[in-house]
Design a protein around this motif. Structure first.
Motif: not given
Length: 389
Positions: A126-141
């Motif tokens: 069984k598999y799960v999808k990961l969406e991984i965001l990378v970048g200095e400009d990420l506004d995490v909040s």
């Protein structure tokens, strides 16, 4: 935190509005999902005792394929991500700030997989999808706020919008669990309607009229169960509209089996002079407080449905259609009293892995024949008695 894990495939996308942000889509097997990823970024801490979380846990434990299609997956913010094509290993760098890097959305999915993947058999992929965001400009909040206000609408929820569960509601309106059934995705109720659909599917004598086939999808394919319900809706007569009238008896039978199965197991072990502790079986939990799903009766053990459904489904041998109405040749509770020990023995002699048991067409068929044999003996005795009068 820096972790390496195996992935099935990876896709890379650069944000059109910001080339400094890259999104990596990766699909990984449940068993390869790394533990210890921080959840502090996620504004919603996982609460695994809610009805929605319990549905998610059930989906993780289920042998159904397609989890990665039906689940939104897990969103992760990371310092960096690398994929090594030579060995299909991914390298995830979560940096030193757990409030910036970690699981942004999908915490319930992550926790459900980490806590429950041990219940899957080794051959279940069984598999799960990961969406991984990378970048200095990420506004995490801002990302966290946006991602956690979205919601998926399932096919079942859309079906409810058309009021296509009306005859189920009517059939169970006098039952103690009537107001506990969730017909919509956001219903905070403990009984997903799919559980009732599975009970009816297991007794679909129009599709499974005898022992030549078996409703194994009641265990192995939630999507197949709903598809069958959906495709039958415009039929005349609609088998599910007929079956809905039997739901109170089906629930009673299911919970009767669930409640008495541990005792029956011990009985047949004792008869054979064999030792075996029911609570030590895979798919059986004995440490905790358990209750039945529908009427909340106290249970001594929590038992995988993989053990229960092939026994439960055997009793469709007793159900017949006459003049557009489904009727029982014999009360299934009475037949359970006569055949229960044989059914439990046959089930556990076949296998003690609930996933293998639940998917075994041969077992479903042989259990059906046990019930049908008891039924025929009773019918023969009845006819002999009538002739001697």
């Amino acid at each position: 935190m820096n972790t390496k894990f195996k992935v099935k495939t990876v896709r890379t996308v650069t944000a059109p509005s910001n080339p400094n942000v890259t999104t990596y889509y990766a699909w990984t097997e449940f068993q390869d999902l790394p533990e210890g990823i921080s959840l502090e970024v996620n504004p919603r801490k996982p609460k695994m005792n809610t009805s929605v979380a319990k549905q998610l846990i059930s989906a993780v434990k289920s042998p159904d394929n397609g989890f990665e299609l039906n689940n939104r997956g897990i969103v992760i913010t990371a310092n960096s991500f690398k994929f090594h094509t030579n060995d299909s290993m991914a390298e995830l760098d979560l940096g030193d700030d757990p409030k910036k890097f970690g699981i942004l959305d999908g915490g319930h999915t992550y926790q459900a997989i980490i806590d429950n993947r041990k219940y899957l058999s080794r051959d279940t992929k069984k598999y799960v999808k990961l969406e991984i965001l990378v970048g200095e400009d990420l506004d995490v909040s801002a990302l966290a706020d946006a991602r956690n206000t979205s919601a998926q609408v399932s096919d079942i929820a859309l079906f409810e919008l058309d009021d296509k569960f009306g005859f189920i509601k009517e059939a169970i309106k006098q039952e103690v669990y009537a107001n506990d059934v969730a017909y919509k995705d956001n219903d905070n109720k403990r009984i997903p309607v799919i559980e009732l659909l599975k009970l009816m599917f297991a007794f679909n004598i129009k599709r499974y009229p005898d022992d030549s086939s078996a409703p194994v999808s009641a265990y192995s394919g939630k999507a197949s169960v709903f598809k069958d319900y959906k495709n039958s809706f415009d039929s005349n007569p609609n088998i599910y509209e007929q079956l809905a009238l039997q739901l109170p008896k089906l629930v009673e039978l299911y919970e009767k089996i669930e409640t008495e199965l541990p005792k029956k197991y011990q009985e047949f072990k004792n008869e054979e002079g064999r030792t075996g502790r029911f609570g030590s079986l895979r798919g059986v939990e004995s440490n905790g407080t358990f209750s039945t799903l529908y009427t909340q009766q106290t249970l001594s053990h929590e038992i995988s449905i993989g053990f229960i459904l092939p026994i439960f489904g055997a009793f469709r041998a007793l159900l017949k259609e006459k003049d557009g109405i489904l009727k029982w040749n014999f009360d299934p509770i009475e037949i359970w009293e006569k055949a229960g020990l044989r059914l439990v023995q046959n089930t556990f002699d076949t296998d003690t892995n609930p996933q293998q048991v639940g998917k075994s067409k041969t077992l479903w068929q042989s259990n059906y024949r046990i019930v049908d044999s008891v039924q025929k003996d009773l019918l023969l005795a009845y006819y002999m008695e009538q002739q001697n009068k």
